[in-house]
Design a protein around this motif. Structure first.
Motif, PDB file in Angstrom:
ATOM      1  N   SER A 136      -3.097   4.537  -7.350  1.00 23.71           N
ATOM      2  CA  SER A 136      -2.890   3.900  -6.049  1.00 23.71           C
ATOM      3  C   SER A 136      -3.618   2.556  -5.992  1.00 23.71           C
ATOM      4  CB  SER A 136      -3.357   4.826  -4.930  1.00 23.71           C
ATOM      5  OG  SER A 136      -3.114   4.206  -3.685  1.00 23.71           O
ATOM      6  N   TYR A 137      -4.860   2.545  -6.505  1.00 26.80           N
ATOM      7  CA  TYR A 137      -5.609   1.281  -6.526  1.00 26.80           C
ATOM      8  C   TYR A 137      -4.897   0.261  -7.414  1.00 26.80           C
ATOM      9  CZ  TYR A 137      -9.371  -2.088  -7.175  1.00 26.80           C
ATOM     10  OH  TYR A 137     -10.101  -3.257  -7.218  1.00 26.80           O
ATOM     11  N   SER A 142       0.818  -1.211   0.000  1.00 30.37           N
ATOM     12  CA  SER A 142       0.000   0.000   0.000  1.00 30.37           C
ATOM     13  C   SER A 142       0.860   1.273   0.000  1.00 30.37           C
ATOM     14  CB  SER A 142      -0.904  -0.053   1.236  1.00 30.37           C
ATOM     15  OG  SER A 142      -1.699   1.084   1.340  1.00 30.37           O
ATOM     16  N   LEU A 154     -10.755 -10.769  -8.431  1.00 30.42           N
ATOM     17  CA  LEU A 154     -11.400  -9.564  -8.962  1.00 30.42           C
ATOM     18  C   LEU A 154     -10.422  -8.460  -9.309  1.00 30.42           C
ATOM     19  CD1 LEU A 154     -14.579  -8.874  -6.802  1.00 30.42           C
ATOM     20  CD2 LEU A 154     -14.361 -10.179  -8.909  1.00 30.42           C
ATOM     21  N   GLY A 155      -9.132  -8.637  -8.998  1.00 30.53           N
ATOM     22  CA  GLY A 155      -8.163  -7.555  -9.170  1.00 30.53           C
ATOM     23  C   GLY A 155      -8.127  -7.007 -10.594  1.00 30.53           C
ATOM     24  N   ASP A 160       1.005   4.076  -2.856  1.00 35.45           N
ATOM     25  CA  ASP A 160       0.670   5.482  -2.573  1.00 35.45           C
ATOM     26  C   ASP A 160       1.799   6.412  -2.995  1.00 35.45           C
ATOM     27  OD1 ASP A 160      -1.815   4.970  -1.630  1.00 35.45           O
ATOM     28  OD2 ASP A 160      -1.247   4.976   0.484  1.00 35.45           O
ATOM     29  N   THR A 180     -11.659  -5.720 -12.011  1.00 38.30           N
ATOM     30  CA  THR A 180     -12.125  -4.375 -11.628  1.00 38.30           C
ATOM     31  C   THR A 180     -11.308  -3.313 -12.359  1.00 38.30           C
ATOM     32  OG1 THR A 180     -10.669  -4.417  -9.695  1.00 38.30           O
ATOM     33  CG2 THR A 180     -12.968  -4.951  -9.311  1.00 38.30           C
ATOM     34  N   ASN A 191      -1.394  -0.857  -5.964  1.00 39.75           N
ATOM     35  CA  ASN A 191      -1.570  -1.718  -4.795  1.00 39.75           C
ATOM     36  C   ASN A 191      -1.961  -3.130  -5.227  1.00 39.75           C
ATOM     37  OD1 ASN A 191      -1.848  -2.152  -1.831  1.00 39.75           O
ATOM     38  ND2 ASN A 191      -3.954  -2.587  -2.449  1.00 39.75           N
ATOM     39  N   GLU A 192      -2.866  -3.228  -6.203  1.00 43.50           N
ATOM     40  CA  GLU A 192      -3.259  -4.559  -6.695  1.00 43.50           C
ATOM     41  C   GLU A 192      -2.056  -5.288  -7.300  1.00 43.50           C
ATOM     42  OE1 GLU A 192      -6.196  -6.070  -6.264  1.00 43.50           O
ATOM     43  OE2 GLU A 192      -6.889  -4.302  -5.163  1.00 43.50           O
ATOM     44  N   VAL A 251      -6.614   6.421  -9.013  1.00 46.31           N
ATOM     45  CA  VAL A 251      -6.615   5.223  -9.866  1.00 46.31           C
ATOM     46  C   VAL A 251      -5.283   4.493  -9.730  1.00 46.31           C
ATOM     47  CG1 VAL A 251      -6.752   4.311 -12.211  1.00 46.31           C
ATOM     48  CG2 VAL A 251      -7.895   6.437 -11.657  1.00 46.31           C
ATOM     49  N   LYS A 254       1.803 -11.997  -3.273  1.00 47.98           N
ATOM     50  CA  LYS A 254       1.050 -13.234  -3.025  1.00 47.98           C
ATOM     51  C   LYS A 254       1.498 -14.383  -3.914  1.00 47.98           C
ATOM     52  CE  LYS A 254      -3.201 -11.517  -3.647  1.00 47.98           C
ATOM     53  NZ  LYS A 254      -4.689 -11.416  -3.659  1.00 47.98           N
ATOM     54  N   GLU A 296       0.414  -6.275  -4.548  1.00 48.68           N
ATOM     55  CA  GLU A 296      -0.175  -7.391  -3.780  1.00 48.68           C
ATOM     56  C   GLU A 296      -0.013  -8.702  -4.547  1.00 48.68           C
ATOM     57  OE1 GLU A 296      -4.214  -6.945  -2.488  1.00 48.68           O
ATOM     58  OE2 GLU A 296      -3.781  -5.281  -1.141  1.00 48.68           O
TER      59      GLU A 296
END
Ligand SMILES: Nc1ncnc2c1ncn2[C@@H]1O[C@H](COP(=O)(O)OP(=O)(O)OP(=O)(O)O)[C@@H](O)[C@H]1O
Ligand SMILES: [Mg+2]
Lengths: 118, 192
Positions: free
Chosen positions: B73-74, B40, B154-155, B44, B158, B77-78, B71, B85, B81
């Motif tokens: 940042s979203y 995150s 859903l990453g 950011d 979306t 972050n995805e 946008v 993962k 992540e």
């Protein structure tokens, strides 16, 4: 009136029984489904307490939610549709871009959800 | 990237591309997973840094600085992540790169996986790139409620459906029997 809440480093989720509202604040970007379980359980408790009436999900102070969080909220809405015991209202903030873009998806999952982007 | 790269979707060869800015950072996937908030934080930082290239009061039809930062940042972050993962195998390096151009931004994230993971990911990507996104979105959620499965998947959906971001995916053989996975995200500065 009772409040039920979860606090993290960057977020807070609380259920206010007086207004039958679950309020999300901050940034929620948790790692796993297990990490989301407490928030999911709070939503389910709020749902049961609101059965027969209305429940609001207030996202107006939620800056960010990751896709795992969007998934958790979406699945909650599908579950509520299946049980059909509450009238669900979703409150959003037009100044927070993701809410403009993505909150409307919840209505596609359950057309009865009322969405108010203020 | 070597010619052995197998690509899917909106793939662009960016070697030597003219740009207003090039950015690059290397991270460690295991540490991103351990110190989760670094995903995150990194998202950011780069989103706000990059959004300064566009004016606060953008002309009609273009993303404003605030909305662009949001946008990005979203998106980032995805992507961080996912690197945290799904990195697998001996190579844990995660490379972030960005190319800023007058009308678009291209973000490239590279991580490594074990070769046996490639077919599953490629299948997922193939479906994503050919699907009706609205229908797939609803279907994924309804199915995961039915099955009680934990994952969300859903990453990318979306990002493509709600923000009009186009993706390219590359797979290339790397050292120690690993496969380098490269995800390219193309963000138009024109509003979706
Ligand atoms: N960088 C990556 N390296 C290897 N596999 C990946 C990578 N990114 C995605 N994948 C694979 O693609 C799938 C879809 O990724 P996506 O981000 O859409 O969903 P998710 O991460 O499973 O769930 P969500 O992002 O909604 O929490 C993942 O489940 C994973 O199997
Ligand atoms: Mg993901």
């Amino acid at each position: 009136m009772t409040t039920d809440q979860i606090r993290g480093d960057e977020y807070q989720v609380e259920y206010d029984s007086g207004s039958s509202t679950v309020r999300f604040q901050g940034t929620v970007r948790l790692q796993t489904t297990d990490d989301y379980a407490p928030v999911n359980e709070l939503l389910l408790r709020a749902h049961d307490a609101a059965a027969g009436g209305q429940l609001s999900l207030d996202f107006r102070q939620l800056q960010f939610l990751n896709s795992s969080g969007i998934s958790m909220v979406s699945k909650f809405v599908i579950g509520a549709r299946k049980r059909d015991q509450v009238r669900l209202t979703v409150l959003g903030n037009r100044d927070i871009y993701w809410q403009q873009k993505s909150l409307g998806n919840l209505q596609k999952l359950w057309p009865n959800v009322q969405i108010e982007i203020l | 990237m070597s010619t052995a790269t197998e690509t899917l979707g909106a793939w662009e060869d960016l070697a030597g591309a003219a740009a207003l800015s090039h950015q690059r950072m290397d991270l460690d996937a295991a540490q991103l997973e351990q110190y989760w908030r670094r995903c995150s934080l990194s998202a950011d930082f780069w989103s706000r840094y990059t959004a300064l290239f566009v004016p606060g009061d953008a002309p009609r039809g273009r993303l404003s600085q605030n909305n662009l930062a949001h946008v990005l940042s979203y998106l980032l972050n995805e992507l961080f992540e996912n690197c945290a993962k799904f990195s697998d195998g001996p190579i844990r390096t995660v490379r972030y790169e960005c190319v800023v151009r007058p009308d678009d931004l291209v973000f490239t994230l590279t991580n490594h996986i074990a070769p046996e993971r490639q077919p599953g990911f490629a299948r997922f990507v193939g479906e994503l790139l050919s699907a009706d996104l609205e229908a797939l979105y609803i279907q994924r959620l309804e199915e995961s409620v039915e099955s009680g499965a934990g994952g969300s998947g859903l990453g990318y959906l979306t990002l493509m459906k709600d923000y009009g971001i186009r993706f390219g995916f590359g797979f290339a053989p790397a050292a120690e029997g690993s496969v380098a996975v490269t995800v390219q995200a193309h963000v138009q500065l024109e509003e979706h």
